[in-house]
Scaffold this motif. Sequence first.
Motif, short mmCIF file in Angstrom:
data_model
loop_
_atom_site.label_atom_id
_atom_site.label_comp_id
_atom_site.label_asym_id
_atom_site.label_seq_id
_atom_site.Cartn_x
_atom_site.Cartn_y
_atom_site.Cartn_z
N THR A 72 0.84 -1.20 0.00
CA THR A 72 0.00 0.00 0.00
C THR A 72 0.88 1.25 0.00
O THR A 72 2.05 1.21 0.36
CB THR A 72 -0.91 0.04 1.24
OG1 THR A 72 -0.09 0.02 2.42
CG2 THR A 72 -1.85 -1.15 1.26
N LYS A 73 0.29 2.36 -0.45
CA LYS A 73 0.97 3.65 -0.50
C LYS A 73 2.24 3.60 -1.34
O LYS A 73 3.24 4.27 -1.06
CB LYS A 73 1.30 4.12 0.93
CG LYS A 73 0.10 4.19 1.85
CD LYS A 73 0.46 4.60 3.27
CE LYS A 73 -0.76 4.58 4.17
NZ LYS A 73 -0.46 4.91 5.57
N THR A 109 -3.49 -4.39 -1.27
CA THR A 109 -3.07 -3.15 -1.92
C THR A 109 -4.24 -2.18 -2.04
O THR A 109 -5.39 -2.53 -1.79
CB THR A 109 -2.47 -3.45 -3.30
OG1 THR A 109 -1.95 -2.25 -3.88
CG2 THR A 109 -3.52 -4.03 -4.24
N ASP A 110 -3.90 -0.95 -2.40
CA ASP A 110 -4.92 0.07 -2.62
C ASP A 110 -5.09 0.27 -4.13
O ASP A 110 -4.39 -0.36 -4.93
CB ASP A 110 -4.53 1.39 -1.94
CG ASP A 110 -3.08 1.77 -2.20
OD1 ASP A 110 -2.51 1.34 -3.23
OD2 ASP A 110 -2.50 2.48 -1.36
N ILE A 136 -5.58 -10.53 -5.27
CA ILE A 136 -5.45 -9.13 -4.87
C ILE A 136 -6.55 -8.79 -3.88
O ILE A 136 -7.74 -8.94 -4.18
CB ILE A 136 -5.54 -8.19 -6.09
CG1 ILE A 136 -4.49 -8.58 -7.15
CG2 ILE A 136 -5.37 -6.74 -5.66
CD1 ILE A 136 -3.07 -8.40 -6.71
N HIS A 137 -6.17 -8.33 -2.69
CA HIS A 137 -7.12 -7.93 -1.67
C HIS A 137 -7.16 -6.40 -1.58
O HIS A 137 -6.11 -5.76 -1.49
CB HIS A 137 -6.73 -8.49 -0.31
CG HIS A 137 -6.66 -9.99 -0.25
ND1 HIS A 137 -7.74 -10.77 0.09
CD2 HIS A 137 -5.63 -10.84 -0.48
CE1 HIS A 137 -7.38 -12.05 0.07
NE2 HIS A 137 -6.11 -12.12 -0.28
N ASP A 138 -8.34 -5.84 -1.59
CA ASP A 138 -8.48 -4.40 -1.45
C ASP A 138 -8.30 -4.00 0.00
O ASP A 138 -8.98 -4.52 0.89
CB ASP A 138 -9.86 -3.95 -1.94
CG ASP A 138 -10.01 -2.45 -1.87
OD1 ASP A 138 -10.57 -1.97 -0.85
OD2 ASP A 138 -9.56 -1.76 -2.79
N SER A 168 -5.83 0.18 10.85
CA SER A 168 -6.25 -1.16 11.27
C SER A 168 -5.60 -2.26 10.46
O SER A 168 -5.36 -3.37 10.97
CB SER A 168 -7.78 -1.28 11.14
OG SER A 168 -8.44 -0.38 11.98
N ILE A 169 -5.28 -1.99 9.20
CA ILE A 169 -4.75 -3.03 8.33
C ILE A 169 -3.44 -3.59 8.87
O ILE A 169 -3.09 -4.74 8.59
CB ILE A 169 -4.57 -2.51 6.89
CG1 ILE A 169 -4.39 -3.66 5.91
CG2 ILE A 169 -3.42 -1.51 6.81
CD1 ILE A 169 -5.57 -4.60 5.84
#
Length: 358
Positions: A72-73, A109-110, A136-138, A168-169
């Motif tokens: 992410t990011k 990931t985002d 792929i998990h959002d 939280s992730i």
Amino acid sequence: MAARSGGMGWARSQPCALALAAAVAVCAFYYLGGGGESFSRATPPGPGPARRQRTAAGGEAGRALHVLMMFTKAERNPALRAKAETALRSMLRHGEPRRGDALHLHLVTDGPGRDIAQRLLRDALRGAAFRHQVIIHDVNELTEKLFPIVEDMQKHFSAGSGTYYSDSIFFLSVAMHRIMPKEITQIIQVDLDLKYKANIRDLFEEFDNFQERAVIGIAREMQPVYRHTFWQYRRENPQTRVGEPPPDGQPGFNSGVLLLNLEAMRHSKLYNQLLEPAMVQKLTEKYHFKGHLGDQDFFTMVGMEHPELFHVLDCTWNRQLCTWWKDHGYSDVFEQYFRCEGEVKIYHGNCNTPIPED
């Protein structure tokens, strides 16, 4: 380093529409060869338990190797993208699943990071000579599921509102047994700042070494982080092993490499009780604990009280390289924590420490 050569490649993604209840959700599927697996951006029902199973004919069906990474990011972080490329390429270069095994890569990931992740995977998996699947998990969908479970503990183990670990992730590993499909019984969660020098299939064999009550496999922290964090408890209990270095002390854990026996986590009454806000509050008060490293702090605190829940990995499976605490008040004891003997299987370049070149 390049991925292993072979005759399998990446085919173009194809959008498809799936009717879910009264709504229609659009998912992206990918075919990566090696047996016609489908690649989904949402958590699938799962290809079957991660444990070894027998086929109907009595032959060995192999092991489902589930590996999860956070990505992410990454849109504006070239350093993170470089770390991810190193991690993926080195994992696949040294990865040698046995006949019948399948590697299932889970990426959290985002939106902006999804396209970047797909490009990295396309390059890393090109020519992979074993069966593999990417899911792929959002991050937003997982966070929505996690928040009710970990909301209370975040105040004890986060640096503050809006900071990296306050999301939280970053407590996903703590409650993954409540998020993943029940068909997935074992999964390894790894940081991106890793470099693999050994076959990750061998790491899955560590699950077979868990004692009866163990639910998580994790390596010790290799700096005096928790010698510092538990300072008040240590002052009140001068004979304690809490925060002391190995082999006889309890230095705490590092969550860069996590073996999560999801089935055992689901069935452990003790572990699930420890997730309750009242139990978290009780332990943080007992140990005067206030951390900022998310799941790692939770596992460390729980490990002080209930070490039987953890299978301790050898340091060579998570050879941390950060030396920050050596120059911040603990030079006299630092080497007692940092020492690691044996051939390194996974390097961990935590706190942006360079990883040795091949």
